[in-house]
Each structure stands twice: as C-alpha cells, then as structure tokens.
Scaffold this motif. Structure first.
Motif, PDB file in Angstrom:
ATOM      1  N   ARG A  73      44.287 -25.803  98.453  1.00  0.00           N
ATOM      2  CA  ARG A  73      44.276 -26.418  99.785  1.00  0.00           C
ATOM      3  C   ARG A  73      43.080 -27.351  99.950  1.00  0.00           C
ATOM      4  N   LYS A  95      65.820 -19.123 101.458  1.00  0.00           N
ATOM      5  CA  LYS A  95      65.968 -19.296 102.905  1.00  0.00           C
ATOM      6  C   LYS A  95      67.437 -19.402 103.322  1.00  0.00           C
ATOM      7  N   ASP A 112      44.764 -15.487  96.293  1.00  0.00           N
ATOM      8  CA  ASP A 112      44.357 -15.995  97.607  1.00  0.00           C
ATOM      9  C   ASP A 112      43.252 -17.043  97.464  1.00  0.00           C
ATOM     10  N   LYS A 160      54.056 -15.278  96.940  1.00  0.00           N
ATOM     11  CA  LYS A 160      53.586 -14.347  97.961  1.00  0.00           C
ATOM     12  C   LYS A 160      54.630 -14.134  99.065  1.00  0.00           C
ATOM     13  N   GLY A 161      55.788 -14.773  98.917  1.00  0.00           N
ATOM     14  CA  GLY A 161      56.827 -14.630  99.925  1.00  0.00           C
ATOM     15  C   GLY A 161      56.656 -15.531 101.127  1.00  0.00           C
ATOM     16  N   GLU A 162      55.733 -16.489 101.052  1.00  0.00           N
ATOM     17  CA  GLU A 162      55.519 -17.429 102.161  1.00  0.00           C
ATOM     18  C   GLU A 162      56.415 -18.651 101.919  1.00  0.00           C
ATOM     19  N   ILE A 163      57.697 -18.480 102.233  1.00  0.00           N
ATOM     20  CA  ILE A 163      58.713 -19.439 101.806  1.00  0.00           C
ATOM     21  C   ILE A 163      58.576 -20.785 102.522  1.00  0.00           C
ATOM     22  N   ASP A 164      58.427 -20.761 103.842  1.00  0.00           N
ATOM     23  CA  ASP A 164      58.339 -22.028 104.576  1.00  0.00           C
ATOM     24  C   ASP A 164      57.137 -22.872 104.141  1.00  0.00           C
ATOM     25  N   PRO A 165      55.936 -22.293 104.038  1.00  0.00           N
ATOM     26  CA  PRO A 165      54.815 -23.093 103.537  1.00  0.00           C
ATOM     27  C   PRO A 165      55.034 -23.583 102.111  1.00  0.00           C
ATOM     28  N   ALA A 166      55.723 -22.762 101.294  1.00  0.00           N
ATOM     29  CA  ALA A 166      56.018 -23.183  99.921  1.00  0.00           C
ATOM     30  C   ALA A 166      56.931 -24.397  99.924  1.00  0.00           C
ATOM     31  N   LEU A 192      52.388 -19.826  96.933  1.00  0.00           N
ATOM     32  CA  LEU A 192      52.886 -19.404  98.243  1.00  0.00           C
ATOM     33  C   LEU A 192      54.264 -18.753  98.107  1.00  0.00           C
TER      34      LEU A 192
END
Length: 204
Positions: A95, A159, A88, A118-124, A115
């Motif tokens: 960033r 996705k 994190d 961590k499973g944050e696909i859209d931001p990745a 990202l």
C-alpha cells in the motif's frame, strides 16, 4: 573505483545472474557507505532471490528508512515480508508502494493476491482492476496482464459475479490463448452461470 561505478557494475552482474559477484560488490559498497539506500535495497533483493528472506527484510527495511519515497523498495519489502509469513506487514508495504506510485501495476497485483488470500474479496478486486488500469500497452507485459485478468476472474467467481468473471477470464485467454488456468476458471464461471455445454468446452 568510485561508488556509482561500483553500483552500476554490481547491477550488471545482478541482471546477468552473476549473483556472487553482485553480492560481493553490494557488500563492499555498503561497507564503505552504510547509508547507501540503493545498495542496501539491491542487496536485500538479492538475498531474497537466494532464499535468505529474513536478511532481505532487514536490508530492505534499512533502505526504505533511508529513502522512504522509493516505491520499488517498498514493493520488494512486501515480497520479502510475504516470504517470511508477515502478510499484514506485506500488505502495508504494498500500500505504501502504490501510495508513492499510483500506477505501480505489480504492487497492485501483489496487494490483490494477498487481500484475496485473506478473504478480503472486494479490496482484492479493486487492486486487480488498478493493476490492469496501470498497465501500458506493451507486448512485454502481456503475460502479466493475462495473469491479473485471470486472478480478477477468480475473485469475481468468489463474489458470484459470473458475467464479469466470464469476461475477465476471456480477456486473459485473449492475451494468452494457451492459458490453461484461465480456461479452467472460465469453465467454473460458466458452470456457475448454468451454461454447462460452454463450461465443458472450456474445461476441454
């Protein structure tokens, strides 16, 4: 020897792989000038390269505290933080790097990787697209761009955006025709699409 000359010599040693010589000079500079942000940063990078990641975090953190507008130092702090498992905090460092330097392709790529993990696909996906958009035409970065296209393909497969995933993997292969991982991921995307013969060809 004045500090600018010492720092340049240390950089030369560092780039040439003479790490003990570089470290000795960096430490001499920091001993003489404890608030030399550049020397602290480079000493931290060297520490990370030699497996001393906790020390790298400490040194580069000192550097960015002294020079908060140094995008490369924030990126390298992210690398060090990831190495000690502080994902994190590494994301926050990446960033900051891209906030300072919006076209910092490597920081965007590293941010995307974390990202995605961590499973944050859209931001990745957004970070990978920024990395690709930030790359300027240069043969020296072909492998880097191919890797980002491949990573983007993997994220798009997750996705279930198979058409875009196929295109991303094909872009990676276009840049690196021997890129086995990209062929494998192309196969995965084609399989998801139901294009079995084409998937088999990609796997082969």
């Amino acid at each position: 020897m004045i500090t600018p000359q010492a720092l340049e010599l240390a950089r030369q040693h560092h780039h040439a792989g003479r790490l003990p010589e570089a470290e000795l000079l960096y430490r001499e500079i920091v001993a003489a000038e404890p608030e030399n942000a550049n020397a602290l940063h480079l000493l931290g990078v060297l520490a990370g390269q030699t497996g001393r990641h906790v020390e790298a975090v400490a040194l580069i953190s000192q550097s960015v505290a002294l020079r908060p507008d140094h995008a490369e130092a924030h990126k390298n702090l992210g690398v060090a933080l990831k190495a000690v498992g502080h994902d994190d905090e590494a994301i926050a460092a990446y960033r900051r790097a891209v906030a300072i330097k919006p076209d910092y392709a490597e920081a965007h790529k590293n941010l995307g990787n974390l990202l995605f993990g961590k499973g944050e696909i859209d931001p990745a996906i957004a970070a990978y697209r920024e990395a690709i958009a930030s790359c300027h035409a240069s043969k020296s970065i072909t492998q880097f761009v191919a890797t980002v296209w491949n990573n983007l393909g993997v994220a798009l497969i997750a996705k279930r955006q198979t058409d875009e995933a196929i295109a991303a993997c094909q872009n990676a292969i276009g840049l690196r025709p021997d890129y086995a991982d990209a062929f494998a991921n192309l196969g995965h995307a084609l399989k998801e699409q139901g294009s079995i013969p084409e998937a088999v060809a990609a796997y082969r």
